[in-house]
Design a protein around this motif. Structure first.
Motif, PDB file in Angstrom:
ATOM      1  N   ASP A 230       0.489  -1.093   0.089  1.00  0.00           N
ATOM      2  CA  ASP A 230       0.071  -0.054  -0.036  1.00  0.00           C
ATOM      3  C   ASP A 230       1.184   0.775  -0.183  1.00  0.00           C
ATOM      4  OD1 ASP A 230      -3.214   0.964   0.430  1.00  0.00           O
ATOM      5  OD2 ASP A 230      -1.800   2.351   1.775  1.00  0.00           O
ATOM      6  N   SER A 231       0.777   2.503  -1.021  1.00  0.00           N
ATOM      7  CA  SER A 231       1.554   3.704  -0.687  1.00  0.00           C
ATOM      8  C   SER A 231       0.649   4.426  -1.046  1.00  0.00           C
ATOM      9  CB  SER A 231       2.260   3.624  -2.376  1.00  0.00           C
ATOM     10  OG  SER A 231       1.234   3.099  -3.361  1.00  0.00           O
ATOM     11  N   ASP A 232       1.611   5.723  -1.313  1.00  0.00           N
ATOM     12  CA  ASP A 232       0.064   6.862  -1.691  1.00  0.00           C
ATOM     13  C   ASP A 232       0.344   7.031  -2.957  1.00  0.00           C
ATOM     14  OD1 ASP A 232       2.358   7.805  -2.522  1.00  0.00           O
ATOM     15  OD2 ASP A 232       3.222   9.278  -0.733  1.00  0.00           O
ATOM     16  N   ASN A 233      -0.052   8.517  -3.677  1.00  0.00           N
ATOM     17  CA  ASN A 233      -0.880   8.910  -4.527  1.00  0.00           C
ATOM     18  C   ASN A 233       0.509   8.700  -5.409  1.00  0.00           C
ATOM     19  OD1 ASN A 233      -3.962   8.149  -5.283  1.00  0.00           O
ATOM     20  ND2 ASN A 233      -3.383   8.485  -3.049  1.00  0.00           N
ATOM     21  N   GLY A 234       1.996   8.883  -4.873  1.00  0.00           N
ATOM     22  CA  GLY A 234       2.928   9.704  -6.312  1.00  0.00           C
ATOM     23  C   GLY A 234       3.862   8.532  -7.007  1.00  0.00           C
ATOM     24  N   ILE A 255       0.398 -10.011  -5.137  1.00  0.00           N
ATOM     25  CA  ILE A 255       0.403  -8.893  -3.886  1.00  0.00           C
ATOM     26  C   ILE A 255      -0.513  -8.145  -4.567  1.00  0.00           C
ATOM     27  CG2 ILE A 255       2.008  -7.928  -3.492  1.00  0.00           C
ATOM     28  CD1 ILE A 255       4.328  -8.849  -3.695  1.00  0.00           C
ATOM     29  N   GLN A 256      -1.876  -8.214  -3.722  1.00  0.00           N
ATOM     30  CA  GLN A 256      -2.696  -6.879  -3.049  1.00  0.00           C
ATOM     31  C   GLN A 256      -2.426  -6.092  -3.233  1.00  0.00           C
ATOM     32  OE1 GLN A 256      -5.184  -7.698   0.126  1.00  0.00           O
ATOM     33  NE2 GLN A 256      -6.651  -5.805  -0.584  1.00  0.00           N
ATOM     34  N   PHE A 257      -2.008  -4.747  -4.220  1.00  0.00           N
ATOM     35  CA  PHE A 257      -1.494  -3.604  -4.666  1.00  0.00           C
ATOM     36  C   PHE A 257      -2.997  -2.957  -4.276  1.00  0.00           C
ATOM     37  CE2 PHE A 257       0.701  -0.620  -7.900  1.00  0.00           C
ATOM     38  CZ  PHE A 257       1.071   0.630  -6.596  1.00  0.00           C
ATOM     39  N   THR A 258      -2.550  -1.484  -3.177  1.00  0.00           N
ATOM     40  CA  THR A 258      -3.449  -0.191  -3.201  1.00  0.00           C
ATOM     41  C   THR A 258      -3.061   1.042  -3.107  1.00  0.00           C
ATOM     42  OG1 THR A 258      -3.743  -1.786  -0.635  1.00  0.00           O
ATOM     43  CG2 THR A 258      -4.779  -2.271  -1.958  1.00  0.00           C
ATOM     44  N   ARG A 259      -3.698   1.645  -3.321  1.00  0.00           N
ATOM     45  CA  ARG A 259      -3.419   2.969  -3.103  1.00  0.00           C
ATOM     46  C   ARG A 259      -3.691   3.727  -1.647  1.00  0.00           C
ATOM     47  NH1 ARG A 259      -6.390   6.789  -5.758  1.00  0.00           N
ATOM     48  NH2 ARG A 259      -7.352   5.359  -7.547  1.00  0.00           N
ATOM     49  N   SER A 260      -3.582   4.480  -1.200  1.00  0.00           N
ATOM     50  CA  SER A 260      -4.197   5.589   0.175  1.00  0.00           C
ATOM     51  C   SER A 260      -5.005   6.602  -0.893  1.00  0.00           C
ATOM     52  CB  SER A 260      -3.351   6.397   1.094  1.00  0.00           C
ATOM     53  OG  SER A 260      -2.335   7.257   0.172  1.00  0.00           O
ATOM     54  N   ARG A 261      -6.314   6.996   0.095  1.00  0.00           N
ATOM     55  CA  ARG A 261      -6.630   8.269  -0.019  1.00  0.00           C
ATOM     56  C   ARG A 261      -6.319   9.996  -0.479  1.00  0.00           C
ATOM     57  NH1 ARG A 261     -11.187   8.456   4.022  1.00  0.00           N
ATOM     58  NH2 ARG A 261      -8.928   7.694   5.154  1.00  0.00           N
ATOM     59  N   PRO A 262      -5.952  10.096  -1.697  1.00  0.00           N
ATOM     60  CA  PRO A 262      -5.583  11.647  -1.981  1.00  0.00           C
ATOM     61  C   PRO A 262      -6.234  12.397  -0.292  1.00  0.00           C
ATOM     62  CG  PRO A 262      -6.835  10.715  -3.704  1.00  0.00           C
ATOM     63  CD  PRO A 262      -7.352   9.945  -3.110  1.00  0.00           C
ATOM     64  N   TYR A 263      -4.771  13.024  -0.048  1.00  0.00           N
ATOM     65  CA  TYR A 263      -4.452  14.309   1.046  1.00  0.00           C
ATOM     66  C   TYR A 263      -4.991  13.142   2.042  1.00  0.00           C
ATOM     67  CZ  TYR A 263      -4.391  17.082  -3.673  1.00  0.00           C
ATOM     68  OH  TYR A 263      -4.230  17.294  -4.707  1.00  0.00           O
ATOM     69  N   HIS A 264      -4.665  12.498   2.064  1.00  0.00           N
ATOM     70  CA  HIS A 264      -5.124  11.285   3.260  1.00  0.00           C
ATOM     71  C   HIS A 264      -4.077  10.543   3.892  1.00  0.00           C
ATOM     72  CE1 HIS A 264      -9.548  12.637   2.524  1.00  0.00           C
ATOM     73  NE2 HIS A 264      -9.586  12.372   4.132  1.00  0.00           N
ATOM     74  N   ASP A 267      -3.464   7.256   5.766  1.00  0.00           N
ATOM     75  CA  ASP A 267      -3.934   6.012   5.373  1.00  0.00           C
ATOM     76  C   ASP A 267      -2.873   5.092   5.498  1.00  0.00           C
ATOM     77  OD1 ASP A 267      -6.750   7.233   4.931  1.00  0.00           O
ATOM     78  OD2 ASP A 267      -6.951   7.016   2.613  1.00  0.00           O
ATOM     79  N   ASN A 268      -1.813   6.367   5.779  1.00  0.00           N
ATOM     80  CA  ASN A 268      -0.355   5.497   6.136  1.00  0.00           C
ATOM     81  C   ASN A 268       0.278   5.647   6.559  1.00  0.00           C
ATOM     82  OD1 ASN A 268      -0.934   4.289   3.801  1.00  0.00           O
ATOM     83  ND2 ASN A 268       0.377   5.160   1.681  1.00  0.00           N
ATOM     84  N   ALA A 269      -0.506   5.075   7.976  1.00  0.00           N
ATOM     85  CA  ALA A 269      -0.252   5.703   9.565  1.00  0.00           C
ATOM     86  C   ALA A 269       1.442   5.074   9.608  1.00  0.00           C
ATOM     87  CB  ALA A 269      -0.630   6.428  10.630  1.00  0.00           C
ATOM     88  N   HIS A 270       1.477   3.912   9.309  1.00  0.00           N
ATOM     89  CA  HIS A 270       2.738   2.858   9.631  1.00  0.00           C
ATOM     90  C   HIS A 270       3.734   3.845   9.438  1.00  0.00           C
ATOM     91  CE1 HIS A 270      -1.290   0.629  10.297  1.00  0.00           C
ATOM     92  NE2 HIS A 270      -0.296   0.124  11.444  1.00  0.00           N
ATOM     93  N   VAL A 271       3.775   3.679   8.135  1.00  0.00           N
ATOM     94  CA  VAL A 271       5.411   3.840   7.019  1.00  0.00           C
ATOM     95  C   VAL A 271       5.758   5.703   7.809  1.00  0.00           C
ATOM     96  CG1 VAL A 271       4.212   5.263   5.219  1.00  0.00           C
ATOM     97  CG2 VAL A 271       6.733   4.060   5.160  1.00  0.00           C
ATOM     98  N   GLU A 272       4.397   7.130   7.711  1.00  0.00           N
ATOM     99  CA  GLU A 272       4.725   7.992   8.059  1.00  0.00           C
ATOM    100  C   GLU A 272       5.541   8.058   9.568  1.00  0.00           C
ATOM    101  OE1 GLU A 272       4.256  10.330   6.335  1.00  0.00           O
ATOM    102  OE2 GLU A 272       2.868   9.368   4.769  1.00  0.00           O
TER     103      GLU A 272
END
Length: 394
Positions: A230-234, A255-264, A267-272
């Motif tokens: 799971d990644s951001d929208n970069g 592999i389940q490839f997903t992305r976070s919501r834009p400007y949220h 959604d990726n708090a663990h890696v942040e």
């Protein structure tokens, strides 16, 4: 009556006052007031001040101090600084991992101090270290949206199985200084949600191919299989190269490839979180505009930093979150290192656990810290040579 005469008169009066009874003291006070014109209360104070009182021994109230600063602060602070200034709860769980190697670095510890450090509470550690804590600032965000492929990569709406390792979040950090213009190095961070196992890599200009190569290198070094990404929208993530890499039919597991919501970003708090603890605390906010730094950064990321963060630095996991009126109450589990979490997991093979244990038994956190400092110093010397200015770092 002059001052000297008054002093002699008071000394004579004091001798008579000390040996007098209650009625006689009253008469002497009346005599003193009549002779000097003093108020009776003032006369009493003068006579009491001139008494030579025996000094009382200094009394200490309350129970004796269990952890004196002059004994426990130095070893506690040495480990705290080497462990990148952990909070009290994490530091308490890190001490059993660091103390066995303390004597090799700083000399033998008294057995009482050694045991006292192990028994010390997290709040006591925070209190002792309160004066040493520092505050740091924030940097720029370099995420540019990749709009073309958004429809091909779904937003994560379902909850992953976070009770097993393999579901990762990814993000990039810009080493741009105060400007995003031009070319500079980026740090790629990938974090496993279950264990907190984190790997970092450096790339130049975060191009799609460069990021893909580092993701592949990280996957080959992980002690578990990737199940979700799971990644951001970069744009460094939302590209055809990465889609083909994760959807390759030759893979044994999809592999389940997903992305976070834009400007949220939450959604990726663990890696942040890891962007700060694993990147900014190490390299700060300087501009890395020399491409030679990428190789030096990767040499550090792949070896000492990965071993330090994953084997010797405990982390906490959020287990419960509840809203009570206007407050959100969070509950966290007991701090543990990513290595300790993987060793308890049933989804990690016995062979892989043996390999991790063999690596752990050959590590010394204080030696790792020394090597990390030397490599970071080398990178910052390169920055100094490029910028022609001195940079303060520790």
């Amino acid at each position: 009556m002059g001052k000297l005469s008054m002093d002699l008169y008071l000394d004579n009066m004091l001798k008579r006052y000390k040996s007098a009874n209650r009625r006689q003291k009253g008469e002497l006070l009346d005599e003193l007031c009549a002779a000097s014109g003093y108020h009776k209360k003032h006369a009493i104070r003068l006579l009491n001040k001139r008494k030579k009182r025996r000094p009382r021994p200094k009394e200490t109230r309350g129970r004796p101090e269990k952890y004196p600063n002059n004994i426990y602060l130095e070893p506690l602070k040495n480990i705290w600084l080497s462990a990148d200034q952990l909070c009290g709860k994490r530091l308490k769980m890190a001490l059993p991992l660091w103390l066995p190697y303390y004597s090799e670095e700083y000399g033998d510890l008294d057995a009482t101090v050694y045991q006292g450090l192990l028994e010390m509470s997290a709040s006591t550690m925070d209190r002792l270290l309160a004066s040493a804590r520092i505050k740091c600032g924030r940097g720029l965000s370099g995420t540019k949206p990749g709009k073309i492929l958004k429809k091909h990569i779904p937003i994560k709406t379902d909850q992953w199985d976070e009770a097993r390792p393999g579901f990762l979040e990814a993000d990039t950090v810009a080493h741009c200084g105060t400007s995003l213009e031009g070319s500079f190095a980026w740090s790629l961070t990938m974090t496993d949600i279950y264990s907190g196992w984190t790997e970092n890599r450096a790339v130049w200009n975060k191009g799609a191919i460069g990021v893909l190569n580092q993701i592949s290198d990280i996957e080959n070094r992980l002690p578990f299989d990737i199940l979700g990404f799971d990644s951001d929208n970069g744009s460094e993530f939302l590209n055809w190269h990465l889609i083909r890499y994760f959807t390759n039919e030759q893979r044994p597991k999809q592999i389940q490839f997903t992305r976070s919501r834009p400007y949220h970003s939450d959604d990726n708090a663990h890696v942040e979180q890891k962007n700060w603890t694993h990147v900014r605390q190490l390299f700060g906010y300087e501009r890395f505009s020399n491409q030679a730094m990428v190789e030096l950064m990767n040499d550090l990321y792949k070896n000492e930093m990965s071993q330090m963060n994953n084997y010797f630095l405990p982390n906490t996991k959020l287990t419960k979150k509840q809203r009570v009126e206007s407050k959100i109450i969070k509950k966290h589990d007991k701090p543990a290192t990513p290595y300790q979490r993987l060793m308890k997991s049933k989804d990690v093979s016995v062979q892989k656990k043996k390999e991790l244990t063999k690596i752990y038994n050959n590590l010394n956190p204080f030696e790792l810290k020394k090597i990390i400092k030397k490599k970071v110093d080398r990178i910052f010397r390169l920055i100094n040579n490029n910028n022609g200015k001195k940079i303060c770092y520790t």
